[in-house]
Enzyme design. Structure first.
Site, PDB file in Angstrom:
ATOM      1  CE1 TYR A  96     -39.978  92.851  -6.571  1.00 21.13           C
ATOM      2  CE2 TYR A  96     -38.847  90.740  -6.528  1.00 21.13           C
ATOM      3  CZ  TYR A  96     -39.303  91.863  -5.868  1.00 21.13           C
ATOM      4  OH  TYR A  96     -39.111  92.005  -4.517  1.00 21.13           O
ATOM      5  CG  ASN A 119     -46.067  99.354  -0.452  1.00 17.67           C
ATOM      6  OD1 ASN A 119     -46.852 100.245  -0.184  1.00 17.67           O
ATOM      7  ND2 ASN A 119     -46.228  98.088  -0.105  1.00 17.67           N
ATOM      8  CB  CYS A 127     -44.742  95.090  -1.474  1.00 19.76           C
ATOM      9  SG  CYS A 127     -44.430  95.501   0.223  1.00 19.76           S
ATOM     10  CG  HIS A 128     -46.261  90.193   1.890  1.00 14.18           C
ATOM     11  ND1 HIS A 128     -47.091  91.253   2.194  1.00 14.18           N
ATOM     12  CD2 HIS A 128     -47.053  89.090   1.871  1.00 14.18           C
ATOM     13  CE1 HIS A 128     -48.332  90.790   2.368  1.00 14.18           C
ATOM     14  NE2 HIS A 128     -48.332  89.495   2.176  1.00 14.18           N
ATOM     15  CD  GLU A 154     -50.609  86.758   2.438  1.00 14.78           C
ATOM     16  OE1 GLU A 154     -50.316  86.365   1.296  1.00 14.78           O
ATOM     17  OE2 GLU A 154     -50.918  87.923   2.699  1.00 14.78           O
TER      18      GLU A 154
END
Length: 159
Positions: A96, A119, A127-128, A154
């Site tokens: 962040y 979001n 946002c993850h 991912e």
DNA sequence: TGCAGTCTCGGCT
DNA sequence: AGCCGAGACTGCA
């Protein structure tokens, strides 16, 4: 663009609803997951529109081209944060603090986190990929399980 | 581990 | 319109 309206993608993990406007995606609702499902990801039924295809490929471990995003509701600050999120490459994470610095507000960390939480289109706006500096996950709309799932998917694909 | 600092947003008065 | 509390955080003591 595809026809405006809502698209539903049914998966073994629940229904994912995607709201589409004339110019692109404006909303995405995930089924709430309290824990990571034990079953493998599976699609029960999906549309053939760009959004359903994107979400499906993403959850199957691919790196699909992001579909068009519509005019999102939000303040200037929030839009700036979301734009910063879109710049995060697939398979990588950012803290962040780094994100806050990236958008030119290095001290507005909590505010940045709040914007992430607001979001409207998780999955589309990644946002993850934003985590806490101390290694914590932070949070995620739809449940932290989603965040762990997405990051796992991912990163397992990363060379 | 605890606490103060920092910034935005939303609800209340 | 102004005040107040809360929030998916950090960094230092």
């Amino acid at each position: 663009m595809c026809k405006p309206g809502a698209v539903t993608l049914s998966t073994g993990w629940g229904d994912i609803r995607i709201d589409v406007a004339d110019d692109g995606v404006v909303g995405c609702t995930l089924p709430h997951l309290n824990e990571i499902p034990s079953t493998h990801f599976s699609v029960i039924s999906a549309g053939d529109d760009a959004f359903s295809i994107y979400v499906r490929e993403l959850l199957e471990g691919g790196n699909p081209t992001r579909p068009a995003i519509g005019q999102l509701q939000g303040t200037e600050f929030q839009k700036k944060v979301w734009a910063g999120l879109l710049a995060i490459p697939h398979g990588t994470t950012l803290s962040y603090a780094s994100l806050a610095k990236k958008i030119g507000r290095p001290t507005a960390i909590r505010a940045t986190a709040s914007a992430c939480g607001r979001n409207p289109v998780p999955l589309i706006i990644p946002c993850h990929r934003v985590v806490a500096s101390d290694g914590g996950l932070g949070g995620f709309s739809g449940g932290l399980a989603w965040k762990r799932l997405l990051l796992g998917i991912e990163q397992s694909r990363r060379p």
